[in-house]
Write an enzyme that holds these catalytic residues in place. Structure first.
Site, PDB file in Angstrom:
ATOM      1  N   ILE A 214      38.778  32.806  40.373  1.00 34.88           N
ATOM      2  CA  ILE A 214      39.312  33.084  39.046  1.00 34.88           C
ATOM      3  C   ILE A 214      40.781  32.691  38.936  1.00 34.88           C
ATOM      4  O   ILE A 214      41.252  32.280  37.874  1.00 34.88           O
ATOM      5  CB  ILE A 214      39.163  34.586  38.716  1.00 34.88           C
ATOM      6  CG1 ILE A 214      37.689  35.027  38.856  1.00 34.88           C
ATOM      7  CG2 ILE A 214      39.681  34.886  37.319  1.00 34.88           C
ATOM      8  CD1 ILE A 214      36.730  34.306  37.939  1.00 34.88           C
ATOM      9  N   THR A 215      41.528  32.796  39.993  1.00 30.84           N
ATOM     10  CA  THR A 215      42.984  32.623  40.000  1.00 30.84           C
ATOM     11  C   THR A 215      43.424  31.328  39.338  1.00 30.84           C
ATOM     12  O   THR A 215      42.872  30.254  39.593  1.00 30.84           O
ATOM     13  CB  THR A 215      43.502  32.637  41.446  1.00 30.84           C
ATOM     14  OG1 THR A 215      42.998  33.776  42.126  1.00 30.84           O
ATOM     15  CG2 THR A 215      45.019  32.666  41.471  1.00 30.84           C
ATOM     16  N   GLU A 216      44.454  31.437  38.479  1.00 27.43           N
ATOM     17  CA  GLU A 216      45.066  30.244  37.910  1.00 27.43           C
ATOM     18  C   GLU A 216      46.393  29.965  38.601  1.00 27.43           C
ATOM     19  O   GLU A 216      46.939  30.811  39.304  1.00 27.43           O
ATOM     20  CB  GLU A 216      45.282  30.421  36.405  1.00 27.43           C
ATOM     21  CG  GLU A 216      46.252  31.507  36.017  1.00 27.43           C
ATOM     22  CD  GLU A 216      46.440  31.592  34.513  1.00 27.43           C
ATOM     23  OE1 GLU A 216      46.416  30.527  33.843  1.00 27.43           O
ATOM     24  OE2 GLU A 216      46.609  32.706  33.987  1.00 27.43           O
TER      25      GLU A 216
ATOM     26  N   HIS B  67      45.085  23.612  30.067  1.00 23.41           N
ATOM     27  CA  HIS B  67      44.711  23.420  31.457  1.00 23.41           C
ATOM     28  C   HIS B  67      45.539  22.316  32.102  1.00 23.41           C
ATOM     29  O   HIS B  67      45.943  21.357  31.445  1.00 23.41           O
ATOM     30  CB  HIS B  67      43.228  23.056  31.565  1.00 23.41           C
ATOM     31  CG  HIS B  67      42.323  24.206  31.305  1.00 23.41           C
ATOM     32  ND1 HIS B  67      41.097  24.063  30.698  1.00 23.41           N
ATOM     33  CD2 HIS B  67      42.451  25.530  31.547  1.00 23.41           C
ATOM     34  CE1 HIS B  67      40.507  25.238  30.596  1.00 23.41           C
ATOM     35  NE2 HIS B  67      41.309  26.142  31.100  1.00 23.41           N
TER      36      HIS B  67
ATOM     37  N   THR C 271      41.395  45.636  45.294  1.00 24.52           N
ATOM     38  CA  THR C 271      42.306  46.768  45.200  1.00 24.52           C
ATOM     39  C   THR C 271      43.531  46.478  44.324  1.00 24.52           C
ATOM     40  O   THR C 271      44.316  47.382  44.029  1.00 24.52           O
ATOM     41  CB  THR C 271      42.786  47.206  46.596  1.00 24.52           C
ATOM     42  OG1 THR C 271      43.421  46.093  47.240  1.00 24.52           O
ATOM     43  CG2 THR C 271      41.614  47.679  47.445  1.00 24.52           C
ATOM     44  N   GLY C 272      43.727  45.225  43.908  1.00 27.10           N
ATOM     45  CA  GLY C 272      44.804  44.882  42.983  1.00 27.10           C
ATOM     46  C   GLY C 272      44.441  45.255  41.561  1.00 27.10           C
ATOM     47  O   GLY C 272      43.281  45.596  41.257  1.00 27.10           O
ATOM     48  N   SER C 273      45.386  45.168  40.655  1.00 24.24           N
ATOM     49  CA  SER C 273      45.149  45.606  39.275  1.00 24.24           C
ATOM     50  C   SER C 273      44.076  44.780  38.579  1.00 24.24           C
ATOM     51  O   SER C 273      43.173  45.338  37.935  1.00 24.24           O
ATOM     52  CB  SER C 273      46.454  45.562  38.473  1.00 24.24           C
ATOM     53  OG  SER C 273      46.984  44.240  38.431  1.00 24.24           O
ATOM     54  N   GLU C 274      44.139  43.453  38.699  1.00 25.12           N
ATOM     55  CA  GLU C 274      43.125  42.611  38.064  1.00 25.12           C
ATOM     56  C   GLU C 274      41.775  42.790  38.744  1.00 25.12           C
ATOM     57  O   GLU C 274      40.734  42.841  38.087  1.00 25.12           O
ATOM     58  CB  GLU C 274      43.552  41.140  38.110  1.00 25.12           C
ATOM     59  CG  GLU C 274      44.714  40.807  37.212  1.00 25.12           C
ATOM     60  CD  GLU C 274      44.412  41.070  35.749  1.00 25.12           C
ATOM     61  OE1 GLU C 274      43.408  40.546  35.245  1.00 25.12           O
ATOM     62  OE2 GLU C 274      45.184  41.819  35.120  1.00 25.12           O
TER      63      GLU C 274
ATOM     64  N   GLU D 251      36.987  18.723  27.585  1.00 26.22           N
ATOM     65  CA  GLU D 251      38.294  18.658  26.958  1.00 26.22           C
ATOM     66  C   GLU D 251      38.989  17.373  27.380  1.00 26.22           C
ATOM     67  O   GLU D 251      38.518  16.661  28.272  1.00 26.22           O
ATOM     68  CB  GLU D 251      39.150  19.876  27.335  1.00 26.22           C
ATOM     69  CG  GLU D 251      39.471  19.971  28.806  1.00 26.22           C
ATOM     70  CD  GLU D 251      40.172  21.269  29.186  1.00 26.22           C
ATOM     71  OE1 GLU D 251      40.220  22.198  28.371  1.00 26.22           O
ATOM     72  OE2 GLU D 251      40.674  21.346  30.321  1.00 26.22           O
TER      73      GLU D 251
END
Length: 295
Positions: A100-102, A249, A17-20, A211
């Protein structure tokens, strides 16, 4: 075939329900992903409308799993709530949790990673683009229209390089692409994905993108040498990174001679991996591999 995610996967979105959450639920649903529910505490009973139909909202992951049979969750909650969201998914015994959250505190990641060990839940991320099996399902933020289904497997620390590699090899296509994230502590590793692709009969060759920082690529090289018979090509981002500076990162930082791109490249080449100097060269190496395989 695909790894971790397929056309039968039933996906819920924590933070829908949040924007993202709304934006990417729309994208995932439009690409054919079976989005069966969303989770936002206190908003259970609501329905969020998308172009391909409404999606019910539940108060908890357990409630969503019981009502929908969901086996995948994609987590789009703010960093300070991520630990609680992941713990809730683990407690509900959901099969795959894509975080997904950073910006998730490393202490929080360490704690929910420890909880996941021996559980029913595979973690991917945090700070990752997710997983896509083109033509089947897409859990995360990877664009669904940049490639086709095919027989290459891709595992990558970098979201941007994931997209570039998929696009450059779009005419050959991918069985699955897994963005594992570049934080110091992550769930699914290069080695986990390499094993899964090695076991997948419909993956013929593997691209591995790493990386600077840490020793994950060196450990992956040793695993490839001892366990992977399929051809692997690789790329290591960060050849020009200055010592001591974090690059993109949280885990991409070089200290002294540890974790440098040349050291990782050497380890991979010693294991028989062909390593490109640029992403485009790496794609060409994979194109040559697939040509030799008659694909």
């Amino acid at each position: 075939m695909a790894i971790f995610l397929n056309s039968d996967s039933r996906v819920i979105v924590q933070g829908m329900t949040g924007s993202e959450g709304r934006k990417h639920t729309q994208r995932m649903q439009a690409s054919g992903t079976k989005i069966v529910g969303g989770v936002t505490p206190g908003k259970g009973g609501q329905t969020v409308e998308f172009d391909r139909g409404g999606v019910p909202v539940f108060n908890s992951v357990n409630e969503a799993v019981e009502a929908t049979g969901a086996d995948v969750t994609v987590i789009f909650v703010p960093a300070r709530f991520t630990k609680a969201a992941v713990v809730e998914a683990i407690d509900a015994e959901i099969g795959l949790a894509v975080v997904i959250t950073e910006g998730v505190p490393v202490k929080d990641t360490a704690e929910f990673f420890a909880m996941s060990q021996g559980s029913m839940t595979r973690l991917i991320g945090p700070n990752c683009p997710g997983v896509i099996s083109p033509g089947q399902s897409n859990a995360g933020i990877i664009p669904a229209d940049i490639t086709e289904a095919g027989r290459i497997g891709l595992v990558s620390k970098s979201g941007t390089l994931t997209y570039q590699m998929m696009y450059e090899l779009r005419d050959i296509g991918f069985s699955s692409a897994v963005g594992i994230g570049g934080d110091p502590i992550i769930g699914t590793t290069h080695i986990d994905a390499l094993q899964a692709f090695s076991d997948d009969p419909d993956t013929d060759a593997i691209v591995m993108i790493g990386e600077i920082g840490g020793d994950a690529e060196e450990r992956a090289a040793e695993f490839i040498s001892n366990n992977v018979e399929k051809p692997v090509v690789g790329y290591v981002a960060g050849f020009t990174a200055p010592e001591g500076k974090t690059m993109g990162h949280a885990g991409a930082i070089v200290s002294g001679s540890s974790g440098t791109a040349p050291a990782k490249k050497e380890a991979l080449e010693t294991a028989g991996v062909r390593v490109g100097k640029t992403p485009s060269e790496t794609a060409e190496l994979m194109r040559d591999v697939m040509t030799r395989l008659g694909r």
